[in-house]
Design a protein around this motif. Structure first.
Motif, PDB file in Angstrom:
ATOM      1  N   GLY A 118      36.142  15.152  30.132  1.00 49.06           N
ATOM      2  CA  GLY A 118      36.635  14.153  29.178  1.00 49.06           C
ATOM      3  C   GLY A 118      37.646  13.208  29.796  1.00 49.06           C
ATOM      4  N   ALA A 119      38.442  13.713  30.758  1.00 49.10           N
ATOM      5  CA  ALA A 119      39.486  12.890  31.387  1.00 49.10           C
ATOM      6  C   ALA A 119      38.997  12.195  32.645  1.00 49.10           C
ATOM      7  N   GLY A 120      37.791  12.547  33.097  1.00 50.44           N
ATOM      8  CA  GLY A 120      37.251  11.932  34.304  1.00 50.44           C
ATOM      9  C   GLY A 120      37.942  12.395  35.568  1.00 50.44           C
ATOM     10  N   VAL A 121      38.326  13.694  35.603  1.00 48.78           N
ATOM     11  CA  VAL A 121      39.007  14.248  36.781  1.00 48.78           C
ATOM     12  C   VAL A 121      38.324  15.550  37.191  1.00 48.78           C
ATOM     13  N   HIS A 122      38.743  16.105  38.330  1.00 47.93           N
ATOM     14  CA  HIS A 122      38.237  17.397  38.768  1.00 47.93           C
ATOM     15  C   HIS A 122      38.986  18.516  38.038  1.00 47.93           C
ATOM     16  N   VAL A 123      38.375  19.688  38.000  1.00 52.20           N
ATOM     17  CA  VAL A 123      39.004  20.844  37.350  1.00 52.20           C
ATOM     18  C   VAL A 123      40.324  21.189  38.038  1.00 52.20           C
TER      19      VAL A 123
ATOM     20  N   ARG B 104      46.281  21.911  38.123  1.00 49.23           N
ATOM     21  CA  ARG B 104      47.577  21.423  38.608  1.00 49.23           C
ATOM     22  C   ARG B 104      48.496  21.053  37.434  1.00 49.23           C
ATOM     23  N   LEU B 105      47.944  20.366  36.465  1.00 45.96           N
ATOM     24  CA  LEU B 105      48.738  19.992  35.278  1.00 45.96           C
ATOM     25  C   LEU B 105      49.264  21.231  34.568  1.00 45.96           C
TER      26      LEU B 105
ATOM     27  N   GLY C 131      56.185  22.388  44.117  1.00 46.82           N
ATOM     28  CA  GLY C 131      55.282  21.247  43.968  1.00 46.82           C
ATOM     29  C   GLY C 131      56.003  20.004  43.483  1.00 46.82           C
ATOM     30  N   GLY C 132      57.319  20.093  43.269  1.00 52.67           N
ATOM     31  CA  GLY C 132      58.077  18.906  42.855  1.00 52.67           C
ATOM     32  C   GLY C 132      58.027  18.696  41.360  1.00 52.67           C
ATOM     33  N   LEU C 133      58.609  17.580  40.926  1.00 53.71           N
ATOM     34  CA  LEU C 133      58.616  17.237  39.517  1.00 53.71           C
ATOM     35  C   LEU C 133      57.230  16.876  39.051  1.00 53.71           C
ATOM     36  N   PRO C 134      56.957  17.018  37.751  1.00 54.58           N
ATOM     37  CA  PRO C 134      55.652  16.602  37.236  1.00 54.58           C
ATOM     38  C   PRO C 134      55.368  15.162  37.614  1.00 54.58           C
ATOM     39  N   GLY C 135      54.209  14.917  38.201  1.00 57.93           N
ATOM     40  CA  GLY C 135      53.818  13.579  38.577  1.00 57.93           C
ATOM     41  C   GLY C 135      54.114  13.238  40.028  1.00 57.93           C
ATOM     42  N   PHE C 136      54.811  14.148  40.756  1.00 63.34           N
ATOM     43  CA  PHE C 136      55.149  13.860  42.157  1.00 63.34           C
ATOM     44  C   PHE C 136      54.315  14.728  43.093  1.00 63.34           C
TER      45      PHE C 136
END
Length: 453
Positions: free
Chosen positions: A406-411, A416-417, A448-453
């Motif tokens: 649905g999001a157009g990304v890999h599993v 990771r999210l 893994g750093g902050l979310p989004g990094f």
């Protein structure tokens, strides 16, 4: 200009480290770097000469003689003179007159007069609590009147109709009569522009000024025009008793020379700066703060204002109360945090207001990647069902595959999210016992750093 001048001054401080004081010999080399940065920024040559001479006179005077850190002392002087050149402090609009106070907008076509008129209307409504009417006297550009009507509605002000077959003076008289009869506090008059200065344009706007007797005549100029902005400023200064300048597109001006030149040539304060295309993208111009940004010192005041304006404090309080009560931090809460960041213009907008030393630690490539990651995370969360957002532990292999599709990304991106969310949730739990400071300390050590990094 910001990065160039900041880099040059940073080198100056290092070069001057071993010297005990500013002298006639070494000041020439230091000021050569400043002169080159200003010229590269498209600052007018007469303005550069005057600026350099003022800094030199003060550098060789009693103010810095004997300083243990002459390089830093010179940077301080440059900052002080930049602020003085651009106008120290904030110059407010003068509305002290019998209503309606008339504000005349002048400038060339393409400078952003019409949009700025609406932005100013919104500013006056929100910051000064004024009842505002706008009118267009631009009968030459076919879409000008309709454009003002549209942006005025977005600003929450009222628009006075006009048509291309009317004369600008007749429009002005009708508008001010309407404003008086309906008790408007301010009348904003958008005028016609040309692609270049001509006698017809100047005669028309001079006639409008004589008829309306405005309390403010604002010269609207594109900050990216460089030397052209300087020539335009001279012409409008000669034709009209200007009271202030509005610099548009300041967010896109990498060189920054117009701010220095226009202020020096017109002799009137820069009152506002356009900092984005949004209807609320107009800021009161503060010379000292802008000088700090030019020198790479950042604009922490603007950063705080941006956060205060954009963050939904009620939602933040609800989240704090929820965590305090022992309720779980959900993916909906996580999504809200990401949305708040987007409201503030994203990471790049916030980094732009930080001091150069801090902003430099995160390069443009890293910022772009972080922005993309944030958008991707929001897309993944939007692909989840309400139940999955509340109870992420339900998200197993088949659900992950559906969400990724649905999001157009890999599993792997979904995994990771979820991992980053778990780390954020763990930190939120710590808030209940250890408070915000402990949470902030732990953010730097997140795997893994902050979310989004």
């Amino acid at each position: 200009m910001a990065s160039t001048l900041a880099d040059r001054l940073s080198r100056l401080v290092k070069t001057m480290r071993g010297q005990a004081r500013i002298t006639e010999d070494n000041v020439q080399e230091m000021l050569r770097e400043v002169r080159m940065a200003l010229l590269e920024a498209d600052v007018a040559l007469p303005v550069v000469r005057d600026f350099i001479q003022r800094v030199k006179d003060k550098a060789l005077g009693q103010e810095v003689v004997g300083s243990l850190t002459p390089g830093q002392a010179l940077v301080g002087l440059v900052h002080k003179e930049l602020a003085a050149t651009m106008g120290e402090g904030v110059a407010d609009l003068n509305l002290a007159t019998q209503p309606p106070a008339v504000i005349l907008m002048a400038g060339l076509q393409g400078a952003g007069k019409t949009t700025t008129t609406a932005k100013l209307a919104k500013h006056l409504i929100e910051k000064r609590k004024k009842k505002v009417l706008t009118v267009s006297g631009d009968v030459y550009r076919p879409a000008a009147i309709e454009q003002l009507k549209t942006v005025t509605a977005q600003a929450g002000a009222e628009w006075f109709p006009s048509t291309p077959d009317q004369k600008p003076l007749d429009i002005a008289r009708a508008a001010i009569d309407h404003a008086r009869r309906h008790y408007f506090d301010v009348l904003l008059v958008d005028t016609a522009g040309r692609l270049a200065i001509d006698e017809v344009l100047m005669a028309e706007i001079q006639a409008l000024h004589a008829e309306l007797k405005p309390v403010e005549t604002l010269f609207v100029v594109d900050a990216m025009q460089g030397q052209d902005a300087i020539n335009t400023a001279k012409a409008f200064k000669a034709a009209l008793p200007l009271t202030g300048v509005v610099l548009t597109k300041l967010d896109g001006d990498s060189r920054g020379g117009a701010a220095l030149s226009v202020r020096a040539i017109t002799g009137v304060p820069i009152k506002f700066a356009g900092v984005s295309e949004k209807i609320d993208g107009l800021e009161a111009f503060d010379g000292e703060r802008h000088a700090g940004r030019v020198l790479g010192m950042g604009d922490i005041v603007a950063l705080v204002e941006e956060v205060t304006k954009s963050v939904d404090l009620d939602s933040a309080k609800q989240l704090a109360d929820k965590l305090k009560a022992g309720d779980a931090f959900t993916l909906d809460d996580f999504l809200m945090q990401l949305s708040q960041m987007q409201k503030m213009g994203g990471l790049s907008s916030l980094m732009d207001k930080l001091p150069a030393q801090l902003a430099a630690k995160a390069g443009a490539d890293q910022m772009d990647r972080a922005e993309r990651d944030m958008r991707r995370m929001r897309g993944i969360i939007h692909s989840m069902t309400p139940l999955e957002r509340r109870k992420p532990e339900l998200i197993k292999a088949t659900r992950k595959k559906r969400i990724a599709g649905g999001a157009g990304v890999h599993v792997q991106e979904v995994n990771r999210l979820l991992n980053q969310f778990e780390q954020m949730r763990d930190m939120m739990k710590k808030m209940r016992g250890g408070g915000l400071m402990k949470m902030m300390k732990r953010m730097g050590g997140m795997k893994g750093g902050l979310p989004g990094f």
